[in-house]
Design a protein around this motif. Structure first.
Motif, PDB file in Angstrom:
ATOM      1  N   UNK A 102       0.828  -1.216   0.000  1.00 32.55           N
ATOM      2  CA  UNK A 102       0.000   0.000   0.000  1.00 32.55           C
ATOM      3  C   UNK A 102       0.859   1.260   0.000  1.00 32.55           C
ATOM      4  N   UNK A 103       1.971   1.238   0.686  1.00 34.29           N
ATOM      5  CA  UNK A 103       2.877   2.389   0.657  1.00 34.29           C
ATOM      6  C   UNK A 103       3.395   2.592  -0.764  1.00 34.29           C
ATOM      7  N   UNK A 104       3.772   1.497  -1.428  1.00 33.66           N
ATOM      8  CA  UNK A 104       4.230   1.607  -2.820  1.00 33.66           C
ATOM      9  C   UNK A 104       3.131   2.180  -3.711  1.00 33.66           C
ATOM     10  N   UNK A 105       1.896   1.774  -3.455  1.00 37.52           N
ATOM     11  CA  UNK A 105       0.780   2.298  -4.247  1.00 37.52           C
ATOM     12  C   UNK A 105       0.579   3.788  -3.984  1.00 37.52           C
ATOM     13  N   UNK A 106       0.762   4.217  -2.752  1.00 31.92           N
ATOM     14  CA  UNK A 106       0.667   5.645  -2.443  1.00 31.92           C
ATOM     15  C   UNK A 106       1.730   6.426  -3.208  1.00 31.92           C
ATOM     16  N   UNK A 107       2.938   5.875  -3.260  1.00 29.26           N
ATOM     17  CA  UNK A 107       4.030   6.543  -3.974  1.00 29.26           C
ATOM     18  C   UNK A 107       3.727   6.581  -5.474  1.00 29.26           C
ATOM     19  N   UNK A 108       3.328   5.460  -6.024  1.00 28.85           N
ATOM     20  CA  UNK A 108       3.107   5.344  -7.472  1.00 28.85           C
ATOM     21  C   UNK A 108       1.891   6.140  -7.946  1.00 28.85           C
ATOM     22  N   UNK A 109       0.792   6.042  -7.234  1.00 31.86           N
ATOM     23  CA  UNK A 109      -0.475   6.592  -7.725  1.00 31.86           C
ATOM     24  C   UNK A 109      -0.901   7.872  -7.020  1.00 31.86           C
ATOM     25  N   UNK A 112      -4.646   9.834  -6.324  1.00 28.91           N
ATOM     26  CA  UNK A 112      -5.663   8.891  -6.810  1.00 28.91           C
ATOM     27  C   UNK A 112      -5.794   7.707  -5.833  1.00 28.91           C
ATOM     28  N   UNK A 113      -4.654   7.187  -5.377  1.00 32.19           N
ATOM     29  CA  UNK A 113      -4.707   6.069  -4.434  1.00 32.19           C
ATOM     30  C   UNK A 113      -5.166   6.549  -3.054  1.00 32.19           C
ATOM     31  N   UNK A 114      -4.719   7.715  -2.633  1.00 37.77           N
ATOM     32  CA  UNK A 114      -5.148   8.251  -1.331  1.00 37.77           C
ATOM     33  C   UNK A 114      -6.663   8.409  -1.275  1.00 37.77           C
ATOM     34  N   UNK A 115      -7.247   8.934  -2.334  1.00 36.46           N
ATOM     35  CA  UNK A 115      -8.701   9.081  -2.401  1.00 36.46           C
ATOM     36  C   UNK A 115      -9.372   7.718  -2.300  1.00 36.46           C
ATOM     37  N   UNK A 116      -8.858   6.760  -3.060  1.00 32.89           N
ATOM     38  CA  UNK A 116      -9.400   5.400  -3.009  1.00 32.89           C
ATOM     39  C   UNK A 116      -9.294   4.837  -1.584  1.00 32.89           C
ATOM     40  N   UNK A 117      -8.124   4.981  -0.956  1.00 36.38           N
ATOM     41  CA  UNK A 117      -7.907   4.429   0.391  1.00 36.38           C
ATOM     42  C   UNK A 117      -8.818   5.083   1.412  1.00 36.38           C
ATOM     43  N   UNK A 120     -12.178   3.563   0.917  1.00 39.79           N
ATOM     44  CA  UNK A 120     -12.131   2.187   1.394  1.00 39.79           C
ATOM     45  C   UNK A 120     -12.243   2.147   2.930  1.00 39.79           C
ATOM     46  N   UNK A 121     -11.527   3.059   3.573  1.00 42.05           N
ATOM     47  CA  UNK A 121     -11.488   3.094   5.037  1.00 42.05           C
ATOM     48  C   UNK A 121     -12.579   3.961   5.634  1.00 42.05           C
ATOM     49  N   UNK A 122     -13.432   4.496   4.762  1.00 41.10           N
ATOM     50  CA  UNK A 122     -14.559   5.349   5.182  1.00 41.10           C
ATOM     51  C   UNK A 122     -14.103   6.547   6.015  1.00 41.10           C
ATOM     52  N   UNK A 123     -13.076   7.220   5.498  1.00 43.47           N
ATOM     53  CA  UNK A 123     -12.540   8.420   6.169  1.00 43.47           C
ATOM     54  C   UNK A 123     -13.122   9.652   5.521  1.00 43.47           C
TER      55      UNK A 123
END
Length: 123
Positions: A102-109, A112-117, A120-123
């Motif tokens: 997930x950290x790698x995905x945060x770096x790569x994306x 876009x990934x932060x919004x998805x996460x 997902x986590x209902x934040x």
């Protein structure tokens, strides 16, 4: 074979080959969640997965060794208990395989990934 879609056993095998065994501390259900997330972000084939993980391997290992801020130290100490918490400090690791991915995905994306996460986590 590299063009085949990766599966959970292949993902686990790649993590075991590329990262220390001490980081192998999660449940398979957690790894299955990131399997789905990777595919949602178009990392589908064995080759894509291997390239993605190798691309961030060194950076993830550096991040894993960094000391945590006080807030996270308190969270980990409470969640893990004193013995396991101090083991992680001594052996200089914090993150299990799914967290590293997930950290790698945060770096790569990025955003876009932060919004998805966050969704997902209902934040």
């Amino acid at each position: 074979m590299d063009q085949q879609e990766f599966d959970l056993p292949y993902l686990y095998k790649m993590m075991r080959n590329l990262f220390p065994k001490r980081n192998d501390c999660a449940q398979m259900e957690d790894l299955l969640e990131v399997d789905t997330e990777l595919k949602r972000f178009s990392i589908i084939s064995r080759l894509q997965l291997r390239i993605f993980l190798k691309k961030y391997r060194r950076r993830l290992l550096e991040i894993d060794k960094q000391p945590l801020d006080l807030r996270h130290q308190n969270i980990y100490r409470e969640d893990l208990g004193e013995k396991e918490y101090f083991d992680k400090i001594t052996r200089q690791y914090w993150f299990c395989y799914p967290a590293l991915i997930r950290i790698a995905m945060e770096i790569e994306f990025g955003e876009k990934y932060e919004t998805y996460a966050n969704e997902r986590d209902e934040i």
